[in-house]
Design a protein around this motif. Structure first.
Motif, mmCIF file in Angstrom:
data_model
loop_
_atom_site.group_PDB
_atom_site.id
_atom_site.type_symbol
_atom_site.label_atom_id
_atom_site.label_comp_id
_atom_site.label_asym_id
_atom_site.label_seq_id
_atom_site.Cartn_x
_atom_site.Cartn_y
_atom_site.Cartn_z
ATOM 1 N N TYR A 53 -5.069 71.074 -65.997
ATOM 2 C CA TYR A 53 -6.026 71.505 -66.047
ATOM 3 C C TYR A 53 -7.280 70.761 -65.131
ATOM 4 O O TYR A 53 -8.142 71.374 -64.117
ATOM 5 C CB TYR A 53 -6.708 71.946 -67.189
ATOM 6 C CG TYR A 53 -6.098 72.905 -67.940
ATOM 7 C CD1 TYR A 53 -6.242 74.347 -67.228
ATOM 8 C CD2 TYR A 53 -4.815 73.122 -68.829
ATOM 9 C CE1 TYR A 53 -5.297 75.454 -68.093
ATOM 10 C CE2 TYR A 53 -4.051 73.645 -69.228
ATOM 11 C CZ TYR A 53 -4.828 75.092 -68.648
ATOM 12 O OH TYR A 53 -4.154 76.328 -69.489
ATOM 13 N N GLY A 54 -7.211 69.214 -64.712
ATOM 14 C CA GLY A 54 -7.986 68.467 -64.212
ATOM 15 C C GLY A 54 -8.462 69.207 -62.055
ATOM 16 O O GLY A 54 -9.293 69.316 -61.620
ATOM 17 N N MET A 55 -6.927 69.329 -62.334
ATOM 18 C CA MET A 55 -6.360 69.503 -60.592
ATOM 19 C C MET A 55 -6.861 70.401 -60.542
ATOM 20 O O MET A 55 -7.471 70.857 -59.306
ATOM 21 C CB MET A 55 -5.461 69.158 -60.711
ATOM 22 C CG MET A 55 -4.707 69.210 -59.137
ATOM 23 S SD MET A 55 -2.853 68.856 -58.679
ATOM 24 C CE MET A 55 -2.794 67.678 -59.153
ATOM 25 N N LEU A 56 -6.588 72.056 -61.244
ATOM 26 C CA LEU A 56 -7.328 73.117 -61.159
ATOM 27 C C LEU A 56 -8.289 73.420 -60.777
ATOM 28 O O LEU A 56 -8.913 73.798 -59.991
ATOM 29 C CB LEU A 56 -6.374 73.823 -61.977
ATOM 30 C CG LEU A 56 -6.649 75.432 -61.705
ATOM 31 C CD1 LEU A 56 -5.779 75.541 -60.433
ATOM 32 C CD2 LEU A 56 -5.870 76.045 -63.113
ATOM 33 N N ALA A 57 -9.146 72.497 -62.085
ATOM 34 C CA ALA A 57 -10.528 72.643 -61.727
ATOM 35 C C ALA A 57 -11.379 71.934 -60.962
ATOM 36 O O ALA A 57 -12.288 72.518 -60.145
ATOM 37 C CB ALA A 57 -11.309 71.694 -63.063
ATOM 38 N N ALA A 58 -10.652 70.541 -60.186
ATOM 39 C CA ALA A 58 -11.462 70.297 -59.714
ATOM 40 C C ALA A 58 -11.559 71.226 -57.902
ATOM 41 O O ALA A 58 -12.134 71.701 -57.269
ATOM 42 C CB ALA A 58 -10.963 68.991 -58.815
ATOM 43 N N ASP A 59 -10.373 71.451 -57.990
ATOM 44 C CA ASP A 59 -9.522 72.352 -57.138
ATOM 45 C C ASP A 59 -10.629 74.155 -56.988
ATOM 46 O O ASP A 59 -10.570 74.612 -55.713
ATOM 47 C CB ASP A 59 -8.292 73.379 -56.667
ATOM 48 C CG ASP A 59 -7.558 73.702 -55.511
ATOM 49 O OD1 ASP A 59 -7.328 73.135 -54.188
ATOM 50 O OD2 ASP A 59 -7.843 74.940 -55.402
ATOM 51 N N SER A 60 -11.026 74.317 -57.375
ATOM 52 C CA SER A 60 -12.027 75.838 -57.948
ATOM 53 C C SER A 60 -12.891 74.942 -57.697
ATOM 54 O O SER A 60 -13.902 76.485 -56.514
ATOM 55 C CB SER A 60 -11.405 75.566 -59.502
ATOM 56 O OG SER A 60 -10.565 76.581 -59.931
ATOM 57 N N VAL A 61 -13.430 74.111 -57.304
ATOM 58 C CA VAL A 61 -14.935 73.787 -57.252
ATOM 59 C C VAL A 61 -15.047 73.503 -55.866
ATOM 60 O O VAL A 61 -15.945 73.769 -55.508
ATOM 61 C CB VAL A 61 -15.104 72.517 -57.859
ATOM 62 C CG1 VAL A 61 -16.948 72.057 -57.962
ATOM 63 C CG2 VAL A 61 -15.424 73.189 -59.666
ATOM 64 N N GLY A 92 -12.056 78.515 -71.027
ATOM 65 C CA GLY A 92 -11.060 77.792 -71.644
ATOM 66 C C GLY A 92 -11.910 76.365 -71.455
ATOM 67 O O GLY A 92 -12.453 75.646 -72.142
ATOM 68 N N PRO A 93 -10.213 75.362 -71.779
ATOM 69 C CA PRO A 93 -10.742 73.683 -71.670
ATOM 70 C C PRO A 93 -11.991 73.344 -70.956
ATOM 71 O O PRO A 93 -12.282 73.811 -69.897
ATOM 72 C CB PRO A 93 -9.086 73.168 -71.262
ATOM 73 C CG PRO A 93 -8.839 74.180 -71.239
ATOM 74 C CD PRO A 93 -8.831 75.379 -70.934
ATOM 75 N N GLY A 94 -12.074 71.881 -71.694
ATOM 76 C CA GLY A 94 -13.884 71.812 -70.351
ATOM 77 C C GLY A 94 -13.504 71.259 -69.478
ATOM 78 O O GLY A 94 -14.207 70.906 -69.349
ATOM 79 N N TYR A 95 -11.764 71.027 -68.907
ATOM 80 C CA TYR A 95 -12.151 70.519 -67.370
ATOM 81 C C TYR A 95 -13.376 70.959 -66.548
ATOM 82 O O TYR A 95 -13.610 70.811 -65.799
ATOM 83 C CB TYR A 95 -10.550 70.855 -66.946
ATOM 84 C CG TYR A 95 -9.495 69.693 -67.881
ATOM 85 C CD1 TYR A 95 -9.441 68.114 -68.091
ATOM 86 C CD2 TYR A 95 -9.218 70.446 -68.902
ATOM 87 C CE1 TYR A 95 -8.472 68.067 -68.753
ATOM 88 C CE2 TYR A 95 -8.572 70.134 -69.966
ATOM 89 C CZ TYR A 95 -8.025 68.423 -70.021
ATOM 90 O OH TYR A 95 -7.087 68.081 -70.634
ATOM 91 N N PHE A 96 -13.154 72.939 -66.687
ATOM 92 C CA PHE A 96 -14.044 73.028 -65.717
ATOM 93 C C PHE A 96 -15.280 72.870 -65.970
ATOM 94 O O PHE A 96 -16.222 72.703 -65.035
ATOM 95 C CB PHE A 96 -13.230 74.670 -65.839
ATOM 96 C CG PHE A 96 -12.333 75.092 -65.320
ATOM 97 C CD1 PHE A 96 -11.742 75.521 -64.100
ATOM 98 C CD2 PHE A 96 -11.205 75.168 -66.323
ATOM 99 C CE1 PHE A 96 -10.370 76.131 -63.823
ATOM 100 C CE2 PHE A 96 -9.062 75.035 -65.807
ATOM 101 C CZ PHE A 96 -9.350 76.290 -64.135
ATOM 102 N N ALA A 97 -15.753 72.898 -67.412
ATOM 103 C CA ALA A 97 -17.305 72.415 -67.539
ATOM 104 C C ALA A 97 -17.765 70.872 -66.471
ATOM 105 O O ALA A 97 -18.740 71.456 -66.105
ATOM 106 C CB ALA A 97 -17.452 72.442 -68.990
ATOM 107 N N ASN A 98 -16.709 70.156 -67.139
ATOM 108 C CA ASN A 98 -16.874 68.885 -66.065
ATOM 109 C C ASN A 98 -17.206 68.813 -64.693
ATOM 110 O O ASN A 98 -17.860 68.522 -64.016
ATOM 111 C CB ASN A 98 -15.453 67.972 -67.052
ATOM 112 C CG ASN A 98 -15.480 68.108 -68.577
ATOM 113 O OD1 ASN A 98 -16.573 67.627 -68.429
ATOM 114 N ND2 ASN A 98 -14.483 67.207 -69.146
ATOM 115 N N ALA A 99 -16.324 69.764 -63.479
ATOM 116 C CA ALA A 99 -16.424 69.542 -62.329
ATOM 117 C C ALA A 99 -17.457 70.461 -62.079
ATOM 118 O O ALA A 99 -18.085 69.865 -61.267
ATOM 119 C CB ALA A 99 -14.973 70.782 -62.104
ATOM 120 N N PHE A 100 -17.639 71.936 -62.663
ATOM 121 C CA PHE A 100 -18.736 72.556 -62.578
ATOM 122 C C PHE A 100 -19.591 71.494 -62.661
ATOM 123 O O PHE A 100 -20.855 71.941 -61.685
ATOM 124 C CB PHE A 100 -18.839 74.046 -63.075
ATOM 125 C CG PHE A 100 -18.179 74.925 -62.359
ATOM 126 C CD1 PHE A 100 -18.169 75.449 -61.268
ATOM 127 C CD2 PHE A 100 -16.806 74.966 -63.178
ATOM 128 C CE1 PHE A 100 -17.009 76.550 -60.610
ATOM 129 C CE2 PHE A 100 -15.730 76.410 -62.284
ATOM 130 C CZ PHE A 100 -16.111 77.141 -60.967
#
Length: 249
Positions: free
Chosen positions: A36-44, A64-72
């Motif tokens: 999820y950390g890699m996917l969130a960074a890639d999404s941003v 979903g999990p907070g990984y996306f919140a952190n990345a955005f």
């Protein structure tokens, strides 16, 4: 239509990027931090090719999990996640402030509320995926960005944790998983997983009237492999994950 000044190395469609993402998908269940950390960074990184996220109001449908919140938030965006399941929002501990519990098929927001509306790997989990896609356009402001991607049913990962047995039928694959593991799969065909195709997404994109289509692409592939999306039948197997990018009129 893509502004290269916003591009970041994490999202450039190279073979190396594809390899890293495919490898991360294999450990989604065992190493969620990596996946999820890699996917969130890639999404941003992908979204930043189409819009400057600094100061943008972003809605993540199926947060979903907070990984996306952190990345955005690291990219300077104001981030609002929506999910139908509080447990999903608690992936990194307590849910983020401002999280919303609701249905993607009836978003609890006013028209034109967000600059960017984003959804990753959620459409295959709702019974009316194109109702959800229409709702995402509705809550995006004119000129704003809509980015949605989903896993294709006939791709190698279409059955999620029940793959590759989903090729013999979704219900059969889920029942086999239950017999093998002593519990129903998280992605249980007919209740939390549905067969969504590339053809259906491309038809929706071309028929909707609320936004201009900026791009349709195999989300995780290098650019030279994107031609496969143009070949019926073949695209259902090889695309794996379809991304549709639109700008609201």
């Amino acid at each position: 239509m893509t502004d290269p000044s916003y591009a970041t190395p994490t999202s450039r469609p190279t073979l190396g990027r594809s390899f890293r993402l495919f490898r991360a998908h294999r450990v989604e269940q065992t190493d969620p931090d990596l996946f999820y950390g890699m996917l969130a960074a890639d999404s941003v990184g992908q979204l930043s090719q189409y819009a400057d996220l600094r100061g943008s109001r972003v809605l993540d449908v199926g947060g979903g999990p907070g990984y996306f919140a952190n990345a955005f938030r690291a990219a300077g965006a104001s981030y609002t996640p929506l999910d139908s399941d509080l447990g999903e929002l608690s992936g990194l501990g307590d849910p983020e402030k401002g999280t919303v519990i609701g249905s993607g098929m009836s978003l609890p927001f006013r028209d034109d509320a967000f600059d960017v509306t984003y959804s990753s790997n959620v459409l295959e989990h709702v019974p009316e995926p194109w109702t959800m896609a229409d709702e995402m356009i509705r809550v995006t402001r004119p000129g704003g960005l809509v980015f949605l991607s989903y896993t294709l049913w006939w791709g190698p990962w279409g059955g999620h944790e029940t793959a590759p047995w989903h090729y013999l039928g979704g219900h059969r694959a889920a029942d086999r998983y239950a017999r093998t593991h002593g519990k129903r799969p998280k992605n249980d065909f007919g209740s939390s997983l549905f067969a969504v195709t590339a053809g259906a997404g491309l038809r929706w994109a071309s028929s909707q009237t609320g936004a201009d289509v900026l791009e349709t692409m195999p989300r995780y592939h290098p650019r030279w492999a994107w031609w496969t999306l143009r070949v019926p039948v073949l695209r259902e197997v090889t695309t794996w994950n379809l991304a549709i990018v639109l700008r609201k009129r």
